[in-house]
Write a protein that holds these residues in place. Sequence first.
Motif, PDB file in Angstrom:
ATOM      1  N   UNK A 117       1.332  -1.421  -0.361  1.00  0.00           N
ATOM      2  CA  UNK A 117       0.244   0.061  -0.167  1.00  0.00           C
ATOM      3  C   UNK A 117       0.933   1.254   0.059  1.00  0.00           C
ATOM      4  N   UNK A 118       0.466   2.329  -0.946  1.00  0.00           N
ATOM      5  CA  UNK A 118       0.974   3.210  -1.098  1.00  0.00           C
ATOM      6  C   UNK A 118       0.609   4.669  -0.769  1.00  0.00           C
ATOM      7  N   UNK A 119       0.797   5.217   0.471  1.00  0.00           N
ATOM      8  CA  UNK A 119       0.257   6.056   2.101  1.00  0.00           C
ATOM      9  C   UNK A 119       0.620   7.885   1.034  1.00  0.00           C
ATOM     10  N   UNK A 120       0.078   8.493   0.716  1.00  0.00           N
ATOM     11  CA  UNK A 120       0.247   9.688   0.040  1.00  0.00           C
ATOM     12  C   UNK A 120       0.251  10.900   0.897  1.00  0.00           C
ATOM     13  N   UNK A 121       0.636  12.187   0.393  1.00  0.00           N
ATOM     14  CA  UNK A 121       0.421  13.529   1.251  1.00  0.00           C
ATOM     15  C   UNK A 121      -0.984  13.245   1.438  1.00  0.00           C
ATOM     16  N   UNK A 122      -1.175  14.198   2.793  1.00  0.00           N
ATOM     17  CA  UNK A 122      -2.282  14.692   3.921  1.00  0.00           C
ATOM     18  C   UNK A 122      -2.211  15.694   3.402  1.00  0.00           C
ATOM     19  N   UNK A 123      -3.365  16.599   2.381  1.00  0.00           N
ATOM     20  CA  UNK A 123      -3.222  17.589   1.564  1.00  0.00           C
ATOM     21  C   UNK A 123      -4.865  18.654   2.101  1.00  0.00           C
ATOM     22  N   UNK A 124      -4.246  19.587   2.641  1.00  0.00           N
ATOM     23  CA  UNK A 124      -6.054  20.974   2.700  1.00  0.00           C
ATOM     24  C   UNK A 124      -6.362  20.658   0.924  1.00  0.00           C
ATOM     25  N   UNK A 125      -7.857  19.870   0.474  1.00  0.00           N
ATOM     26  CA  UNK A 125      -7.991  20.438  -0.522  1.00  0.00           C
ATOM     27  C   UNK A 125     -10.152  20.295  -0.241  1.00  0.00           C
ATOM     28  N   UNK A 126     -10.143  20.556  -1.219  1.00  0.00           N
ATOM     29  CA  UNK A 126     -12.118  21.000  -1.820  1.00  0.00           C
ATOM     30  C   UNK A 126     -12.729  19.528  -1.628  1.00  0.00           C
ATOM     31  N   UNK A 127     -13.506  19.215  -0.436  1.00  0.00           N
ATOM     32  CA  UNK A 127     -14.160  17.718  -0.548  1.00  0.00           C
ATOM     33  C   UNK A 127     -16.049  18.306  -0.275  1.00  0.00           C
ATOM     34  N   UNK A 128     -16.815  17.316  -0.809  1.00  0.00           N
ATOM     35  CA  UNK A 128     -18.469  18.121  -0.523  1.00  0.00           C
ATOM     36  C   UNK A 128     -18.428  16.955   0.635  1.00  0.00           C
ATOM     37  N   UNK A 129     -18.945  17.702   1.235  1.00  0.00           N
ATOM     38  CA  UNK A 129     -20.232  17.560   2.867  1.00  0.00           C
ATOM     39  C   UNK A 129     -21.449  17.586   3.229  1.00  0.00           C
ATOM     40  N   UNK A 130     -21.775  16.800   3.269  1.00  0.00           N
ATOM     41  CA  UNK A 130     -23.396  17.195   2.671  1.00  0.00           C
ATOM     42  C   UNK A 130     -24.347  18.183   1.828  1.00  0.00           C
ATOM     43  N   UNK A 131     -24.061  17.947   0.953  1.00  0.00           N
ATOM     44  CA  UNK A 131     -23.747  18.612  -0.539  1.00  0.00           C
ATOM     45  C   UNK A 131     -22.854  19.855  -0.285  1.00  0.00           C
ATOM     46  N   UNK A 132     -22.261  20.046   0.370  1.00  0.00           N
ATOM     47  CA  UNK A 132     -21.459  21.624   0.912  1.00  0.00           C
ATOM     48  C   UNK A 132     -19.903  21.392   0.578  1.00  0.00           C
ATOM     49  N   UNK A 133     -19.336  22.446   0.136  1.00  0.00           N
ATOM     50  CA  UNK A 133     -18.062  22.462  -0.287  1.00  0.00           C
ATOM     51  C   UNK A 133     -17.664  22.972   0.557  1.00  0.00           C
ATOM     52  N   UNK A 134     -16.308  22.304   1.516  1.00  0.00           N
ATOM     53  CA  UNK A 134     -16.444  22.473   2.587  1.00  0.00           C
ATOM     54  C   UNK A 134     -14.625  22.347   2.067  1.00  0.00           C
ATOM     55  N   UNK A 135     -13.147  22.989   2.673  1.00  0.00           N
ATOM     56  CA  UNK A 135     -12.146  21.974   3.182  1.00  0.00           C
ATOM     57  C   UNK A 135     -11.805  21.084   4.083  1.00  0.00           C
ATOM     58  N   UNK A 136     -11.175  20.555   3.452  1.00  0.00           N
ATOM     59  CA  UNK A 136     -10.885  18.905   4.531  1.00  0.00           C
ATOM     60  C   UNK A 136      -9.169  18.193   4.243  1.00  0.00           C
ATOM     61  N   UNK A 137      -8.886  17.179   4.495  1.00  0.00           N
ATOM     62  CA  UNK A 137      -7.911  16.703   5.229  1.00  0.00           C
ATOM     63  C   UNK A 137      -8.084  15.580   4.240  1.00  0.00           C
ATOM     64  N   UNK A 138      -7.223  15.447   3.558  1.00  0.00           N
ATOM     65  CA  UNK A 138      -8.214  14.868   2.247  1.00  0.00           C
ATOM     66  C   UNK A 138      -6.206  13.910   2.051  1.00  0.00           C
ATOM     67  N   UNK A 139      -6.482  12.472   1.600  1.00  0.00           N
ATOM     68  CA  UNK A 139      -4.855  12.169   0.858  1.00  0.00           C
ATOM     69  C   UNK A 139      -4.940  10.710  -0.134  1.00  0.00           C
TER      70      UNK A 139
END
Length: 446
Positions: free
Chosen positions: A388-410
């Motif tokens: 398993x390759x584990x990539x960098x964790x970045x602040x990215x736009x993400x859809x939560x409950x129909x709203x685009x919010x900044x989240x920690x994404x990898x």
Amino acid sequence: MPKYQRFPLPDTAEGLTEAEILTWHVKPGDAVTVNQIIVEIETAKAAVELPCPWEGVVTELLVEIGQTVEVGVPIITIDTDPSGSAPAPVADAPVNGTSSGKIGEEMPGGRIATLVGYGPKAGAATRRTRKAPPVVAAAAPVAPAPVVPAPAPAPVVPAPGGPVPLAKPPVRKLAKDLGVDLHALTGSGPGGVITREDVERAQAPAPAPAPDTGARERRVPVKGVRRATAQAMVDSAFTAPHVTEFLTVDVTPMMELRARLKNSREFGGVKLTPLAFCAKAVVLAARRTPDVNATWDAATGEIVYKDYVHLGIAAATPRGLVVPKVRDADRMSLRELAEALDALATTAREGRTPPADMVNGTITITNVGVFGVDTGTPIINPGESAILAFGAIRDMPWVVDGQVVPRKVCQLALSFDHRVVDGQQGSQFLADVGTLMSDPAVALTY
């Protein structure tokens, strides 16, 4: 015991045949004791310190620093009786023997302080066999043979390819200097005579001079860890049919839990990294998909399923890529995993990983995120079925409950051996790892 003992290079891990001398810690004239570190060597697995099996005085170092030596070849001579009371013969230490003292005792954490054998298995070659000089037997006197006159020199035969080409001596010399075969030419001169112009036209164009890059290039011999890694990657890439799948995960809940635990009393003083959470997710998910933790045994035509997880962690070191293992990682708590990963990384960077911790892994994680890389297509570690390759964790736009919010994404990338793991099983395992990292509370249901 003989007065002088020669210590042969031992086999510090199963199947090794040679090692390079990195550093001598003693010199001729030094007094040594049992279990004193006398030399550091580099094998195809790691750097290893070798202890002395005797007490005495060093008389000779038989191998220089930087030299590669075959297993079983003596590397040092030790006088075990400096007072002179023992007989003088020199003896090699038994290749498969073990020394006394601290070697073999249990260390903190359950490890055994031991060299993994001295030399190859019984019957294996250790040194190149030297050919004995031929034995010349004494012979009876023989009468001198009659003198036979030497034969007359054979007449010069023209070179093959037809009749001798017509060309003047200066033209023949030019052809010889330029490497042109006159038999292959058709003369353009009167009567078919080959001319200077014919030879010059037939001359092959001189190769262009190579660029002078010697001062801007370095050549480093491929050996030790680098050579072993290269061979292992080639063997894996061209033996196991690789399939790679990718998954993007919102790990905001995992990072929030990490922040809370770092401030708790239970995790005080522990280096709690995102890799520890990823490792815990991998060992939990492997319970539900045991195929990723299995091995393809081509020799027996069997798939070997393992009820334990020896988790490999790919680590970049000054000597190259190594993959030390966390033994029985599936039995560890999150805190124990975090501590084990921290210790593993430290010893790997220092080149002190024990040879026993470099073998018999079952599944591997490569943390490319520490280099700021999002993902990749990792090559399976030989003898395993998934990585398993584990990539960098970045602040990215993400859809939560129909709203685009900044989240920690990898991003995660799973490569697996398609002989052992089907697409459904690989996808299920990757999805489970992603779920555990996006919602750690799910671990309670596993």
